[in-house]
Write an enzyme that holds these catalytic residues in place. Structure first.
Site, PDB file in Angstrom:
ATOM      1  N   ALA B 127       0.822  -1.190   0.032  1.00 54.95           N
ATOM      2  CA  ALA B 127      -0.006   0.081  -0.043  1.00 54.95           C
ATOM      3  C   ALA B 127       0.708   1.388  -0.115  1.00 54.95           C
ATOM      4  O   ALA B 127       1.383   1.604   0.956  1.00 54.95           O
ATOM      5  CB  ALA B 127      -0.661   0.178   1.231  1.00 54.95           C
ATOM      6  N   GLU B 130      -1.836   6.940  -2.552  1.00 58.49           N
ATOM      7  CA  GLU B 130      -3.075   7.562  -1.723  1.00 58.49           C
ATOM      8  C   GLU B 130      -3.752   8.635  -2.472  1.00 58.49           C
ATOM      9  O   GLU B 130      -3.421   8.537  -3.971  1.00 58.49           O
ATOM     10  CB  GLU B 130      -2.388   8.554  -0.781  1.00 58.49           C
ATOM     11  N   GLY B 134      -0.018   9.303  -6.606  1.00 53.61           N
ATOM     12  CA  GLY B 134       0.319   8.043  -6.978  1.00 53.61           C
ATOM     13  C   GLY B 134       1.793   7.812  -7.525  1.00 53.61           C
ATOM     14  O   GLY B 134       2.700   7.484  -6.912  1.00 53.61           O
ATOM     15  N   SER B 135       1.910   8.521  -8.720  1.00 56.87           N
ATOM     16  CA  SER B 135       3.225   8.657  -9.229  1.00 56.87           C
ATOM     17  C   SER B 135       4.156   9.279  -8.272  1.00 56.87           C
ATOM     18  O   SER B 135       5.429   8.815  -8.137  1.00 56.87           O
ATOM     19  CB  SER B 135       3.357   9.417 -10.625  1.00 56.87           C
ATOM     20  N   ASP B 253      12.722  -2.405  -8.916  1.00 54.46           N
ATOM     21  CA  ASP B 253      13.539  -3.309  -9.908  1.00 54.46           C
ATOM     22  C   ASP B 253      13.392  -4.454 -10.114  1.00 54.46           C
ATOM     23  O   ASP B 253      13.556  -5.099 -11.348  1.00 54.46           O
ATOM     24  CB  ASP B 253      15.144  -3.198  -9.352  1.00 54.46           C
ATOM     25  N   ARG B 256       8.872  -4.560 -11.361  1.00 51.54           N
ATOM     26  CA  ARG B 256       8.709  -3.795 -12.894  1.00 51.54           C
ATOM     27  C   ARG B 256       8.772  -5.129 -14.103  1.00 51.54           C
ATOM     28  O   ARG B 256       7.993  -4.995 -14.776  1.00 51.54           O
ATOM     29  CB  ARG B 256       9.518  -2.710 -13.126  1.00 51.54           C
ATOM     30  N   LEU B 354      -9.575  -7.912 -35.911  1.00 50.37           N
ATOM     31  CA  LEU B 354     -10.475  -8.744 -36.273  1.00 50.37           C
ATOM     32  C   LEU B 354     -11.795  -8.294 -36.303  1.00 50.37           C
ATOM     33  O   LEU B 354     -13.078  -9.151 -36.509  1.00 50.37           O
ATOM     34  CB  LEU B 354     -10.553  -9.851 -34.980  1.00 50.37           C
ATOM     35  N   GLU B 379       2.678  -0.248 -11.040  1.00 56.62           N
ATOM     36  CA  GLU B 379       4.232  -0.151 -10.937  1.00 56.62           C
ATOM     37  C   GLU B 379       4.958   1.006 -11.531  1.00 56.62           C
ATOM     38  O   GLU B 379       5.921   0.580 -12.255  1.00 56.62           O
ATOM     39  CB  GLU B 379       4.496  -1.423 -11.304  1.00 56.62           C
ATOM     40  N   THR B 381       3.794   4.471 -13.915  1.00 54.26           N
ATOM     41  CA  THR B 381       3.304   4.809 -15.247  1.00 54.26           C
ATOM     42  C   THR B 381       4.260   4.345 -16.155  1.00 54.26           C
ATOM     43  O   THR B 381       5.503   4.943 -16.022  1.00 54.26           O
ATOM     44  CB  THR B 381       2.507   5.849 -15.462  1.00 54.26           C
TER      45      THR B 381
HETATM   46  C1  LIG Z   1      -5.736  -2.190 -10.891  1.00 60.25           C
HETATM   47  C2  LIG Z   1      -4.680  -0.957 -10.031  1.00 60.25           C
HETATM   48  C3  LIG Z   1      -4.103  -1.768  -9.214  1.00 60.25           C
HETATM   49  C4  LIG Z   1      -3.281  -1.211  -8.418  1.00 60.25           C
HETATM   50  N1  LIG Z   1      -2.430  -1.642  -7.298  1.00 60.25           N
HETATM   51  C5  LIG Z   1      -1.573  -1.042  -6.528  1.00 60.25           C
HETATM   52  C6  LIG Z   1      -0.965  -1.463  -5.432  1.00 60.25           C
HETATM   53  O1  LIG Z   1      -1.221  -2.760  -5.210  1.00 60.25           O
HETATM   54  N2  LIG Z   1      -0.459  -0.898  -4.676  1.00 60.25           N
HETATM   55  C7  LIG Z   1      -0.320   0.621  -4.817  1.00 60.25           C
HETATM   56  O2  LIG Z   1       0.439   1.307  -3.835  1.00 60.25           O
HETATM   57  N3  LIG Z   1      -0.750   1.263  -5.925  1.00 60.25           N
HETATM   58  C8  LIG Z   1      -1.381   0.575  -6.407  1.00 60.25           C
HETATM   59  N4  LIG Z   1      -2.043   0.890  -7.677  1.00 60.25           N
HETATM   60  C9  LIG Z   1      -1.875   2.701  -8.211  1.00 60.25           C
HETATM   61  C10 LIG Z   1      -1.102   2.704  -9.092  1.00 60.25           C
HETATM   62  O3  LIG Z   1       0.241   2.460  -8.807  1.00 60.25           O
HETATM   63  C11 LIG Z   1      -1.199   4.390  -9.488  1.00 60.25           C
HETATM   64  O4  LIG Z   1      -2.620   4.610  -9.831  1.00 60.25           O
HETATM   65  C12 LIG Z   1      -0.048   4.851 -10.388  1.00 60.25           C
HETATM   66  O5  LIG Z   1       1.023   4.778  -9.690  1.00 60.25           O
HETATM   67  C13 LIG Z   1      -0.684   6.069 -10.960  1.00 60.25           C
HETATM   68  O6  LIG Z   1      -0.752   7.146  -9.707  1.00 60.25           O
HETATM   69  P1  LIG Z   1      -2.120   7.998  -9.948  1.00 60.25           P
HETATM   70  O7  LIG Z   1      -3.097   7.278 -10.348  1.00 60.25           O
HETATM   71  O8  LIG Z   1      -2.201   8.807  -8.804  1.00 60.25           O
HETATM   72  O9  LIG Z   1      -1.777   9.227 -11.287  1.00 60.25           O
HETATM   73  P2  LIG Z   1      -0.995  10.332 -11.039  1.00 60.25           P
HETATM   74  O10 LIG Z   1       0.366  10.147 -10.295  1.00 60.25           O
HETATM   75  O11 LIG Z   1      -1.838  11.452 -10.867  1.00 60.25           O
HETATM   76  O12 LIG Z   1      -0.807  10.537 -12.661  1.00 60.25           O
HETATM   77  C14 LIG Z   1      -1.657  10.825 -13.712  1.00 60.25           C
HETATM   78  C15 LIG Z   1      -0.892  10.817 -14.998  1.00 60.25           C
HETATM   79  O13 LIG Z   1       0.012  11.889 -15.174  1.00 60.25           O
HETATM   80  C16 LIG Z   1       1.130  11.152 -15.234  1.00 60.25           C
HETATM   81  N5  LIG Z   1       2.403  11.736 -14.638  1.00 60.25           N
HETATM   82  C17 LIG Z   1       2.380  12.022 -13.290  1.00 60.25           C
HETATM   83  N6  LIG Z   1       3.515  12.587 -12.943  1.00 60.25           N
HETATM   84  C18 LIG Z   1       4.081  12.704 -14.118  1.00 60.25           C
HETATM   85  C19 LIG Z   1       5.527  13.526 -14.340  1.00 60.25           C
HETATM   86  N7  LIG Z   1       6.233  13.920 -13.525  1.00 60.25           N
HETATM   87  N8  LIG Z   1       5.654  13.604 -15.613  1.00 60.25           N
HETATM   88  C20 LIG Z   1       4.905  13.369 -16.597  1.00 60.25           C
HETATM   89  N9  LIG Z   1       3.607  12.637 -16.651  1.00 60.25           N
HETATM   90  C21 LIG Z   1       3.429  12.573 -15.050  1.00 60.25           C
HETATM   91  C22 LIG Z   1       1.091   9.877 -15.070  1.00 60.25           C
HETATM   92  O14 LIG Z   1       1.766   9.088 -15.777  1.00 60.25           O
HETATM   93  C23 LIG Z   1      -0.401   9.388 -15.371  1.00 60.25           C
HETATM   94  O15 LIG Z   1      -0.386   9.399 -16.718  1.00 60.25           O
HETATM   95  C24 LIG Z   1      -3.085   0.210  -8.580  1.00 60.25           C
HETATM   96  C25 LIG Z   1      -3.797   0.881  -9.461  1.00 60.25           C
HETATM   97  C26 LIG Z   1      -4.731   0.151 -10.058  1.00 60.25           C
HETATM   98  C27 LIG Z   1      -5.385   0.824 -11.384  1.00 60.25           C
END
Ligand SMILES: Cc1cc2nc3c(=O)[nH]c(=O)nc-3n(C[C@H](O)[C@H](O)[C@H](O)COP(=O)(O)OP(=O)(O)OC[C@H]3O[C@@H](n4cnc5c(N)ncnc54)[C@H](O)[C@@H]3O)c2cc1C
Lengths: 362, 402
Positions: B127, B130, B134-135, B253, B256, B354, B379, B381
């Site tokens: 986990a 939040e 995310g990123s 590492d 991914r 298809l 893991e 984006t």
């Molecule tokens: C089915 C599923 C399972 C998941 N499992 C887990 C889990 O087990 N544990 C866990 O902790 N999380 C989990 N996640 C969360 C996932 O890791 C996050 O959704 C992901 O890291 C993206 O974060 P965010 O959704 O907050 O998007 P954001 O961080 O808000 O990003 C939104 C968009 O902006 C882009 N972006 C963000 N920062 C930058 C930057 N600096 N430069 C350019 N582009 C950027 C991103 O690539 C994305 O396209 C899961 C998500 C899903 C959908």
């Protein structure tokens, strides 16, 4: 088990090839302008000594062929300059098909020449004009008549056709592509004009005409049995693919260096994601292309059918080279469009990969 | 010496896994896509009771192979070729386990092994994400405060894969990332083990929502609420000083390439299905013929072949580096970025080629397109992985390139 670590011997080859690449880079522009290889390229290629190292002792060399080793070297050489890499590999065009598919007699008679200290160019005539060119279905034909093969057709992009003593001409024999060793001066074999292509300018290639060109049946590559042409085509595709990786890397590294020192709007160009992300993508695709090349080369070295691998490697690596070179032109802006910078040369050269077949073999 | 010869052991394991995918996964895949939040217990129990006898790598502590990670990615690829959602149901210490493997002390690693020795399927989860971040995982707000002999955790975690399986279906655990010092940025972020006392009993932890998703619907993705959740001091992963944020990054590492392999499995399923359908229609792919002589469909397919091979070989390379114990941050991100992109492109293109059949729910292809889309999101984006690669090749810090 998988392994991606070159041997120590291969490391030595890589290091030597890297050094040559620096020399090639220095002479690249002048050679392109002059449409001739730099005077010191052939001898430099001989320093690597890769071809004699590919030919077994009984035929005058001192080793065994290894497509992987050649692929490692070719990437580095083409990183220096593609035309120069092709010059270094040109003796292979005649020698390797003989080694891979020649009769005992052909090997004994012809291979020793390529183990000398001096550069002996080789030549292979595969390509033909026309958008429907297909290496498996050539328009140039060979017909067996009175103990001779009679060749008819027109070839293009034949490396060193004017300078080589032996030209390996590929022609359709009963519909299947086969190789025929034609000696310079054979009646009916005419070297026509030097090719004027948009790229690969320093690499000498010619048009060749075959008009009732008759050669003894013993000069068919592999004799009566013939040769495994798909294998040779695969080895040729891996050669070009390995070189494409080198050109792509050259373009990317140059772009990165430029983008790090060029300032725009108060920061380095490379700090912009639109550029940085592209660099990341190219770095990824270049690593991937190298893996595709190695896999195909490994398959060839291990007696596996590499048709699909070699084909995919050439397609993929050729595409990456073109787009990386194109990006380099863009990253350099107006300077990229001038001949003061190498990007435009890489773009012209890289455009050739999708089109060229059979102009190198490893 | 460069070699592309896969080891005999991995090939045998792969063959077995293929059988599992064909017999235990594919026939059920559509049902669990139609019934999100139901769980494939037949499959789970089969893996726990039977499958692990052969696929020993799924049982922590068992000896397997001298190239365990190479083996792992081959299994991931093959299970995901069956169904990537089912991969996310595998009772083995995937995400949370990886964090322990890279940051845990010996004692913590042993406790992990113990949890997987019971007679009921067990899971772990991780986990990090939040609602507001995310990123940018260095911005997390979940708090960890030391109080006597325990850490007290508070916060809300989103998108936690396998949280329900770890805490409600089993006596597993979560690895929760929380900050001990919000003013310290990523240096304050540390991983904590939150263990279930019994299935469904983890004081201070609530699962408040299960997400409804585009795909990956056989896998549960939960919102986890931590309210004064107390864990013993020794549950700080990596021991007293914790390996913190760097540990999370190290987890990636291996995580991914793991996910990259899953993507390759989905893409391969789609590409094979596409080729089979075309073959039924008499369409032959003429490998080796210059591309300008190919039909548009042939050309699309040979391009897809090359792209998939590229993604897979990058994954294999990244995995090889893990087993060699060599740095692979760049290669891992390359594998993941490439696989994320390729999986989406191939599955989407296959649906197009298809036609009506591709778009229909009569086959699994449209599902693979929905499922495969996740690979470029979690893991890290695609964009985040590009950032990682770019920083490394440019020699830039996070400040230079954001
Ligand atoms: C089915 C599923 C399972 C998941 N499992 C887990 C889990 O087990 N544990 C866990 O902790 N999380 C989990 N996640 C969360 C996932 O890791 C996050 O959704 C992901 O890291 C993206 O974060 P965010 O959704 O907050 O998007 P954001 O961080 O808000 O990003 C939104 C968009 O902006 C882009 N972006 C963000 N920062 C930058 C930057 N600096 N430069 C350019 N582009 C950027 C991103 O690539 C994305 O396209 C899961 C998500 C899903 C959908």
């Amino acid at each position: 088990m998988y392994s991606f670590e070159p041997t120590e011997d291969q490391q030595i080859v890589i290091t030597a090839a890297k050094k040559l690449a620096e020399k090639f880079r220095t002479g690249m522009r002048e050679a392109d302008d002059a449409r001739e290889p730099a005077a010191d390229w052939p001898a430099a290629g001989m320093e690597l000594c890769l071809l004699p190292a590919s030919i077994p002792e009984q035929y005058g060399g001192f080793g065994e062929p290894s497509t992987i080793t050649w692929a490692l070297a070719s990437e580095e050489l083409a990183f220096g300059d593609l035309a120069a890499a092709l010059v270094v590999a040109a003796p292979n065009l005649t020698a390797l098909p003989i080694l891979y598919g020649g009769t005992e007699e052909q090997k004994t008679e012809l291979l020793a020449a390529y183990c000398d200290e001096s550069y002996v160019p080789g030549s292979a005539a595969l390509m033909e004009t026309g958008i429907d060119f297909n290496p498996y279905a050539l328009k140039t034909v060979a017909v067996l008549k009175d103990g001779c093969y009679v060749l008819n057709g027109v070839k293009c992009n034949v490396p060193y056709a004017a300078e080589s003593e032996w030209v390996l001409v590929y022609a359709a024999l009963d519909g299947a592509t086969q190789g025929f060793l034609v000696k310079q001066g054979t009646p009916g074999f005419t070297v026509k004009e030097r090719e004027e292509n948009v790229g690969l300018c320093a690499f000498p290639m010619y048009s060749v005409e075959l008009k009732d060109c008759a050669i003894p049946a013993s000069q068919r590559l592999g004799g009566e049995q013939g040769c495994d042409f798909p294998f040779l085509l695969n080895a040729s595709r891996v050669a070009l693919a390995a070189m494409a990786v080198g050109v792509a890397r050259a373009s990317l590294e140059y772009s990165i260096d430029y983008a790090k020192q060029r300032k725009v709007f108060g920061e380095a160009l490379a700090q912009r994601q639109s550029l940085a992300f592209k660099f990341a993508e190219f770095a990824t695709d270049i690593d991937a292309a190298r893996m595709l090349v190695w896999q195909a080369a490994w398959e060839l070295d291990n007696g596996k059918d590499a048709t699909e691998s070699a084909y995919l490697a050439k397609n993929f690596a050729g595409d990456v080279a073109l787009s990386a070179a194109d990006r380099a032109v863009q990253v350099l802006g107006g300077y990229g469009y001038t001949r003061d910078f190498p990007a435009e040369l890489w773009l012209r050269n890289a455009r050739g990969f999708a089109i060229m077949e059979g102009i190198a073999i490893i | 010496m460069i070699s592309f010869e896969n080891s005999q052991y991995i090939k045998e394991q792969q063959k077995y896994t293929e059988q599992v995918s064909l017999e235990k996964i594919r026939p059920q895949a559509r049902f669990f896509d139609d019934h999100e939040h139901e769980e494939p217990w037949d499959f789970i129990n089969f893996i726990w009771n039977e499958g692990r006898k052969t696929l020993k790598i799924l049982a922590p502590g068992e000896e397997t192979s001298e190239e365990p990670f190479m083996l792992q990615i081959h299994i991931n690829e093959m299970i995901s070729w069956g169904d990537i959602g089912f991969y996310m149901c595998l009772p083995y210490p995937s995400l949370g386990g990886a964090a322990i493997a890279s940051t845990g002390t010996e004692g913590q690693k042993n406790r992990l092994v113990e949890r997987f020795k019971g007679d009921k399927p067990t899971w772990t989860a991780m986990a990090l994400t939040e609602s507001h971040c995310g990123s940018d995982s260095s911005a997390i707000r979940a708090r960890a405060v030391q109080d006597g002999d325990s850490w007290v955790l508070n916060g809300e975690k989103l998108f936690v894969t396998m949280a329900r399986k770890s805490l409600i279906d089993s006596q597993g655990f979560l690895v929760v990332w929380a900050t001990t010092d919000p003013s310290a940025g990523h240096r304050g972020i540390k991983p904590f083990l939150v263990e279930a006392d019994a299935p469904g009993v983890t004081p201070g932890v609530k699962i408040t929502k299960l997400e409804d998703k585009l795909g990956l619907r056989s896998s549960d993705t939960a919102v986890v609420l931590l309210e004064d959740c107390r864990v013993p001091l020794e549950n700080l992963l990596g021991g007293a000083d914790g390996k913190g944020f760097k540990g999370a990054m190290k987890t990636f590492d291996s995580a991914r390439p793991s996910i990259a392999a899953c993507g390759c499995g989905v893409a391969r399923a789609a590409l094979e299905f596409l080729k089979d359908e075309l073959a039924k229609d008499g369409v032959k792919i003429r490998y080796g013929v210059p591309r300008n002589l190919l039909t548009s469909i042939e050309r699309d397919i040979v391009d897809m072949d090359a792209q998939l091979r590229a993604a897979w070989l990058l994954t294999v390379k990244a995995a090889w580096l893990v087993d060699q114990d060599k740095p692979n941050t760049k290669e891992s991100s390359m594998a993941k970025a490439k696989s994320g992109e390729v999986t989406s492109k191939i599955t989407q293109k296959a649906v197009e080629l298809l036609g009506a059949l591709g778009y229909s729910k009569k086959t699994l292809l449209e599902k693979w397109m929905r499922d495969g889309r996740i690979v470029d999101i979690f893991e890290g984006t695609g964009e985040i992985n590009r950032l990682v690669i770019a920083r490394i090749i440019l020699g830039y810090s996070g400040k230079d390139l954001r």
